[in-house]
Enzyme design. Sequence first.
Site, short mmCIF file in Angstrom:
data_model
loop_
_atom_site.label_atom_id
_atom_site.label_comp_id
_atom_site.label_asym_id
_atom_site.label_seq_id
_atom_site.Cartn_x
_atom_site.Cartn_y
_atom_site.Cartn_z
N HIS A 39 19.01 59.62 72.33
CA HIS A 39 20.18 60.27 71.73
C HIS A 39 21.34 59.27 71.83
CE1 HIS A 39 18.43 64.47 73.03
NE2 HIS A 39 17.59 63.76 72.28
C1 FAD Z 1 10.47 60.61 70.80
C2 FAD Z 1 11.80 61.19 70.35
C3 FAD Z 1 11.95 62.56 70.29
C4 FAD Z 1 13.16 63.10 69.84
N1 FAD Z 1 13.28 64.46 69.75
C5 FAD Z 1 14.42 65.00 69.30
C6 FAD Z 1 14.53 66.40 69.14
O1 FAD Z 1 13.59 67.15 69.37
N2 FAD Z 1 15.72 66.91 68.70
C7 FAD Z 1 16.79 66.10 68.44
O2 FAD Z 1 17.84 66.63 68.09
N3 FAD Z 1 16.71 64.74 68.55
C8 FAD Z 1 15.55 64.18 68.98
N4 FAD Z 1 15.45 62.82 69.08
C9 FAD Z 1 16.62 61.97 68.72
C10 FAD Z 1 16.70 61.70 67.22
O3 FAD Z 1 15.56 60.97 66.79
C11 FAD Z 1 17.98 60.91 66.90
O4 FAD Z 1 19.08 61.65 67.38
C12 FAD Z 1 18.21 60.69 65.41
O5 FAD Z 1 17.12 60.05 64.82
C13 FAD Z 1 19.46 59.84 65.20
O6 FAD Z 1 19.75 59.76 63.83
P1 FAD Z 1 20.59 58.55 63.23
O7 FAD Z 1 20.64 58.78 61.77
O8 FAD Z 1 21.88 58.42 63.99
O9 FAD Z 1 19.79 57.25 63.55
P2 FAD Z 1 18.22 56.83 63.22
O10 FAD Z 1 17.37 58.03 63.00
O11 FAD Z 1 17.90 55.88 64.30
O12 FAD Z 1 18.34 56.11 61.81
C14 FAD Z 1 18.87 54.82 61.68
C15 FAD Z 1 18.09 54.07 60.60
O13 FAD Z 1 18.81 52.88 60.27
C16 FAD Z 1 17.89 51.79 60.19
N5 FAD Z 1 18.66 50.56 60.50
C17 FAD Z 1 19.26 50.21 61.67
N6 FAD Z 1 19.91 49.04 61.54
C18 FAD Z 1 19.74 48.63 60.27
C19 FAD Z 1 20.17 47.48 59.52
N7 FAD Z 1 20.94 46.52 60.06
N8 FAD Z 1 19.79 47.39 58.20
C20 FAD Z 1 19.02 48.35 57.62
N9 FAD Z 1 18.59 49.47 58.29
C21 FAD Z 1 18.95 49.60 59.58
C22 FAD Z 1 16.82 52.11 61.23
O14 FAD Z 1 15.63 51.42 60.92
C23 FAD Z 1 16.71 53.64 61.06
O15 FAD Z 1 15.79 53.97 60.05
C24 FAD Z 1 14.25 62.25 69.51
C25 FAD Z 1 14.09 60.85 69.57
C26 FAD Z 1 12.87 60.34 70.00
C27 FAD Z 1 12.73 58.82 70.03
#
Ligand code: FAD
Length: 407
Positions: free
Chosen positions: A347
């Site tokens: 997170h």
């Molecule tokens: C095993 C596991 C279980 C989880 N379970 C839960 C749950 O049950 N409930 C919950 O609320 N949360 C859960 N989480 C947390 C949840 O996955 C994250 O909170 C969420 O994915 C964050 O979203 P985001 O859009 O901020 O980032 P991300 O989902 O990390 O998306 C960021 C994206 O940007 C891309 N990226 C990064 N840098 C670059 C760059 N320079 N150029 C191009 N692309 C780039 C990455 O490849 C990625 O695809 C869990 C996480 C894990 C690992």
Amino acid sequence: MQFYDGITFRYRQADLSASQYLTTDMEVDWPITIQDLEPHYSEIEHLLEISGTSGFPSYPASLRGVKLSNAMQELGIKPKNIPLAIRPPGTSNGCNQCSSCDELMCPTDAKASVLTRNVLDDSALSGKISVLYGCFVNRIDTRSDGRADALECYLPLSSELIRIPVERVIVCASAIQSAALMLRSKSGHAPKGIGNGSDLVGRGLSFKISGYSTGYMESDDCGSGVLVPHWGPHATVYTDEFYEHSDVPCGFGGLIYEANFLSPNENAGRVRLHYIAGEEPWSHNRVVLTEAVDRHGIPYIRFHYTNSDNDHARLGFLADRAEDILRRLGTSRIEREPLSHAKGSSHLHGTMPAGRDPRKSVVDNCGRIHGSTNIYVMDGSVMNFPGNSNPTHTIMANARRMALLLE
Ligand SMILES: Cc1cc2nc3c(=O)[nH]c(=O)nc-3n(C[C@H](O)[C@H](O)[C@H](O)COP(=O)(O)OP(=O)(O)OC[C@H]3O[C@@H](n4cnc5c(N)ncnc54)[C@H](O)[C@@H]3O)c2cc1C
């Protein structure tokens, strides 16, 4: 979302105005209220078919979840069913409890993700959307007035460097990568990186402080199934009794929930609880770039990070309450896992704080970088306080809110 546990809590007003409980040197309050998120939560719950919301049936407590709920009730703690982005067993395309599904892709699509549910309604959009897989955005090129005019991207598969002209940039790369991208994008007119005039980009990095306690069961008097392998979701029951509670250090706690091990057999004879709370965002907790570069010439990312005494005290309180529940369950022995950031570090929050004052924040309440007309951030990095619950529902709701404000 392919590998998450489907735990889909809404945040509360206290998460958005945590300064009533916590004192830090960062702007901890969000520039919006919970009412601003509510319609977006409802829409996402509807799209992802979140159990127990919008008329969708609750995901029933697992056998061990029932036993945990009983133990909580005996202690005067109210148990609840976790809202899950997993269709319950017995419903159309419902979960068939084929494994212990933490960190696994769902083979039946019972678990919701952007790939398994029709989340993107592009019917009103004209033209085409191109998705460049495996395209790493190295930097955002800006003009002297702060406006982005191109992305410099690297395609590792073909070793190509490409430049994509842009009208608008919306960054959703996670709290660590979004800050790193802004820091990499320094130029003559933004010498410390985009949006970094007040030296705030990367600061306030915060996770969930989290821990696990496991109770060992030798007998199963009630036939609740705790001695046999567990199949099904990672977690089905929780309590929010200590979310805001005068007994918790600072008055601000978090959640305690069932947290089954990764493989079904590991759970036989063991019942595990997870406790999580949002960490205090401090300016010394931050993402920085190193002088050293990788083989593609891109600087490495380094974290500076320590937990505060308040973080430790709040987590210690939740751990003690979780262990009260395990003792009540009749466990013969309890083990507290050494403090780590285990799941709580999945997170990621902070690093691009939101607010009205450019001296105290990086983006405004629409996610727009102060001083820029076309660069936005819409991910976990704009969450000033991480919140005491799992964040993805809120990351999506807030992104949807900001996206609909785009002119
Ligand atoms: C095993 C596991 C279980 C989880 N379970 C839960 C749950 O049950 N409930 C919950 O609320 N949360 C859960 N989480 C947390 C949840 O996955 C994250 O909170 C969420 O994915 C964050 O979203 P985001 O859009 O901020 O980032 P991300 O989902 O990390 O998306 C960021 C994206 O940007 C891309 N990226 C990064 N840098 C670059 C760059 N320079 N150029 C191009 N692309 C780039 C990455 O490849 C990625 O695809 C869990 C996480 C894990 C690992």
